[in-house]
Structure formats: structure tokens, C-alpha cells
Scaffold this active site. Structure first.
Site, PDB file in Angstrom:
ATOM      1  N   ARG A  66      62.413 -34.842 -36.708  1.00 11.48           N
ATOM      2  CA  ARG A  66      61.680 -35.149 -35.481  1.00 11.48           C
ATOM      3  C   ARG A  66      61.993 -36.577 -35.023  1.00 11.48           C
ATOM      4  NH1 ARG A  66      55.784 -33.564 -37.676  1.00 11.48           N
ATOM      5  NH2 ARG A  66      56.780 -34.378 -39.564  1.00 11.48           N
ATOM      6  N   LYS A 106      56.716 -39.927 -38.949  1.00  7.79           N
ATOM      7  CA  LYS A 106      56.176 -39.999 -40.306  1.00  7.79           C
ATOM      8  C   LYS A 106      55.863 -41.441 -40.694  1.00  7.79           C
ATOM      9  CE  LYS A 106      55.314 -37.306 -42.682  1.00  7.79           C
ATOM     10  NZ  LYS A 106      53.972 -36.644 -42.737  1.00  7.79           N
ATOM     11  N   TYR A 164      52.063 -41.184 -37.677  1.00  9.91           N
ATOM     12  CA  TYR A 164      51.227 -40.639 -38.745  1.00  9.91           C
ATOM     13  C   TYR A 164      51.280 -41.594 -39.928  1.00  9.91           C
ATOM     14  CZ  TYR A 164      50.956 -36.068 -36.426  1.00  9.91           C
ATOM     15  OH  TYR A 164      50.708 -35.052 -35.538  1.00  9.91           O
ATOM     16  N   HIS A 183      48.455 -41.360 -42.918  1.00  5.88           N
ATOM     17  CA  HIS A 183      47.876 -40.697 -44.095  1.00  5.88           C
ATOM     18  C   HIS A 183      47.693 -41.684 -45.246  1.00  5.88           C
ATOM     19  CE1 HIS A 183      48.346 -36.812 -42.137  1.00  5.88           C
ATOM     20  NE2 HIS A 183      49.618 -37.060 -41.930  1.00  5.88           N
ATOM     21  N   GLU A 230      46.670 -39.364 -36.932  1.00  5.96           N
ATOM     22  CA  GLU A 230      45.763 -38.363 -37.496  1.00  5.96           C
ATOM     23  C   GLU A 230      44.290 -38.726 -37.415  1.00  5.96           C
ATOM     24  OE1 GLU A 230      46.797 -40.983 -41.041  1.00  5.96           O
ATOM     25  OE2 GLU A 230      47.875 -40.140 -39.326  1.00  5.96           O
ATOM     26  N   ASP A 271      49.641 -33.892 -47.335  1.00  6.64           N
ATOM     27  CA  ASP A 271      49.743 -35.242 -46.769  1.00  6.64           C
ATOM     28  C   ASP A 271      48.537 -36.100 -47.146  1.00  6.64           C
ATOM     29  OD1 ASP A 271      52.171 -35.571 -45.364  1.00  6.64           O
ATOM     30  OD2 ASP A 271      51.467 -34.256 -43.787  1.00  6.64           O
TER      31      ASP A 271
END
Length: 375
Positions: A15, A75, A94, A96, A118, A270
Site C-alpha cells: 500500500r 503502517k 497506523y 498500534h 486507528e 496488530d
């Protein structure tokens, strides 16, 4: 503002933070976009496509990080990327963090402003930047689960939908949110026997109205999980506590009770995973066998369908990225409480309570960090 888009370097991550249409929109708003060469190749967009959209192409990630005021990724930054972040630089991706102490420490030490997709919310309490990838991961969970049930993958040799005269597979989905709902939809489409377990009666009621008698809905208790997991061919874990570590709802003892060759797909990985036997895997080596059960615990599932995932993610993230670029981070966060909910690390301070509690770090309220009045 100068917006940087580095190439994703997590294993088999294809991505890209901004697709060409999003780059064009940024440029239309008067901003400069710097894209690392090859960043969009995995989703079918070469450097020339980005140039046509108005981007400048940089030779490597170092050039992107050095020039950009804001980094837009997909990511979480890998260690070498964290080392390139600098004080006051905006990171929008993101993260996490609750399951990643090392990354949290690196972000704190960098002095950057880290906003996590998120934990951004909306007026209905939903997670609009997590939802598109939850949809993708939920739908993918049945694809990969069906594949893992094949004998050569270590599975029991079960066809999800069965055939006339042969029973279909039993699919149990733990967590009836966005990912779980999409997993259920795919499982029913493949004609499996499907059960969703959730602790929200309201969500179970909504699922019952949506799918009717094709779907078995069960209120979540330890007994219910143990009973249904033991008889399942495929279990999908799609449990989410926003910003926090996922609870371990399926114990090792429960896994031991499953039939050999059954499959666990942990979408929650994740955030640490919701199966006690889960550990992160990659697309290069997606599965392992524990207690006779095949585990699929890839931490970036949607990366395998990069074109679909990038487009879906950009649809959700672009308005927020534009707000950050148009207004600057301080004003954008002050103006929008939903974007403000995404702020996890601010110039060395952890500003998301669930992350601070999970990692036993000092918590600084967002409003305090930003110098805003009121709760």
C-alpha cells in the site's frame, strides 16, 4: 506544507500513504508532495503517474523524511524510519502503540507529533480510519482461512461451503464489529455455518436484523467461546478495544480442544492478538501450527490487496490529512475533537490513555499537551 510519502518497507506491504488522486488533491490545495521512488509500484502506480499528479519524486526515504513537514504512511514506522523522524514533524499513519513499547519509545524520543489512524473517531463514536481496513481484513479472513483449511497448508482438508451431501464448515467469528460483520458476510456467501460471538446485545440484534436466520448470534461468555471454538473448523478473531491491547479471549487450553487441522485467523494481531497462542507473522511466512491448529496472524493483512486497500484507506484519510496540511497541526487538532482523538504522542508525551496504561507510561491529556482549555 510539504507532505512526504515514503515507500512502505514492512514485509510484503504494497500500500501507499497517498494514492495519485490524493496527491493531486493535496497539490490543488497548494501543498507540495514528495514521494519516494517506487512507493506506489505495489498498487500499480509508477513514478510517472505520481509526477502527473504533481508530486516530486525523491530518490530514497531519507530525502522524503528530511524535506517533509508531515509524513503520511500506512503502517507503523519501522526502526530505521523512526530514526529519521525529527522534532515537530507530523506523522500520520497506523501506529498500534499499545502492543509496541519499542516504537512508542522511539516516537517519544524523536519529538514528533504522531497521529494514529486507528484512534481517530467520528460523531457517532466510530473509528472511520480503521473501518476501511477492517472491512478488507474481515473479508480477507475468509479467503485466507479457506486456503489454510486445505490439506497442503496444514489444514484438515475441509471445503468451507461443503457440497451436497457433505456438511459445510463451521465458522466462528469472535467480535461482531466492522471486521467481524464483513467476515460473517463472506462466510455466509460461501455457505458456511456461521456463528458470531459478541458482548454487545445491540450489535447482535443489528446483525440478526441484517442477516436473519442464516447467522447464529451468541452473547459472549467464557463458556460460549469455549463451546463454540471447540467445534469450529475456522475461528476468526476480530476483537477491538480502541487503542488498547486486545484481550486474550481464546486460551491455549481452548485451542488444545480444537480438532487437528482447524484454523485460527487473528485479525486483532496488530493490537497483540485475541488468541493466547497468537504471535505476529508476515505475508512471507503467514502461518504456523500450534497445538495442532493452523494460525494465520499477519499484521498487515490488507497489504496483500494493495490496490483496493489504498483506495479505500485514502477515501477515509484524505479529509483529515488535508485539514492537517491546510491548517497546521495545532489548529487542526484544536478545531476537530475527532482528529484530536488520534493524537497518541506529542513531542515526547504519550497523549492516549490506553497506550499509556498498556505500556505503564505517564499519560498527558491531549488538551494539556496542546495547551487547550477544558476537558
Amino acid at each position: 506544507m510539504r507532505i512526504g510519502v515514503p515507500r512502505e518497507i514492512k514485509t510484503h506491504e504494497y500500500r501507499v500513504g497517498l494514492a495519485p488522486p490524493s496527491v493531486r488533491e493535496m497539490v490543488h490545495h497548494g501543498h507540495e508532495v514528495i514521494v519516494e521512488t517506487g512507493a506506489g509500484a505495489g498498487m500499480g502506480a509508477g513514478d510517472d503517474v505520481f509526477r502527473a499528479a504533481g508530486a516530486e519524486i525523491a530518490p530514497d526515504a531519507a530525502a522524503v523524511f528530511a524535506q517533509a513537514d508531515m509524513i503520511v504512511k500506512v503502517k507503523e514506522p519501522q526502526p530505521q524510519e523512526c530514526a529519521m523522524l525529527r522534532e515537530n514533524q507530523i506523522l500520520f499513519t497506523y501506529l498500534h502503540l499499545a502492543a509496541d513499547a519499542a516504537q512508542t519509545k522511539a516516537l517519544m524520543e524523536s519529538g514528533c507529533v504522531a497521529i494514529a489512524y486507528e484512534t481517530v473517531t467520528d460523531g457517532h463514536g466510530r473509528l472511520p480510519l480503521l473501518a476501511p481496513m477492517s472491512e478488507v481484513a474481515g473479508r480477507m479472513s475468509l479467503q485466507v482461512g479457506a486456503h489454510c483449511l486445505e490439506k497442503e497448508q496444514g489444514g484438515a482438508g475441509v471445503l468451507i461451503g461443503g457440497v451436497p451431501g457433505v456438511a459445510a464448515a463451521r465458522v466462528v467469528i469472535i467480535g461482531g464489529g466492522v471486521a467481524g460483520t464483513n467476515a460473517a458476510r463472506m462466510a455466509m456467501g460461501l455457505e458456511a455455518h456461521v456463528t458470531v460471538i459478541d458482548r454487545s446485545i445491540d450489535q447482535l440484534y443489528a446483525l440478526d436484523l441484517q442477516f436473519g436466520p442464516m447467522l447464529n448470534t451468541i452473547f459472549s461468555t467464557v463458556d460460549a467461546i469455549e463451546t463454540h471454538v471447540a467445534g469450529a473448523d475456522l475461528v476468526v478473531g476480530s476483537v477491538l478495544v480502541p487503542g488498547a491491547t486486545a484481550p486474550k479471549l481464546v486460551t491455549r487450553d481452548m485451542v488444545k480442544q480444537m480438532r487437528p487441522g482447524s484454523v485460527l485467523v487473528d485479525i486483532s494481531i496488530d493490537q497483540g492478538g485475541c488468541f493466547e497462542t497468537s504471535r505476529p507473522t508476515t505475508h512471507a511466512a503467514p502461518t504456523y501450527v500450534e497445538e495442532g491448529v493452523v494460525h494465520y496472524c499477519v499484521t498487515n493483512m490488507p497489504g496483500a490487496v494493495a490496490k483496493t486497500s489504498t483506495q479505500a484507506l485514502n477515501n477515509a484519510t484524505l479529509p483529515f490529512a488535508l485539514a492537517l496540511a491546510d491548517k497546521g497541526v495545532q489548529q487542526a487538532l484544536a478545531d476537530n475533537p475527532y482528529l484530536r482523538a488520534g493524537l497518541n504522542v506529542y513531542k515526547g508525551a504519550v497523549t492516549y490513555r490506553a497506550v499509556a496504561e498498556a505500556l505503564e507510561l505517564e499519560y498527558t491529556p491531549v488538551e494539556t499537551a496542546l495547551g487547550l482549555q477544558g476537558p
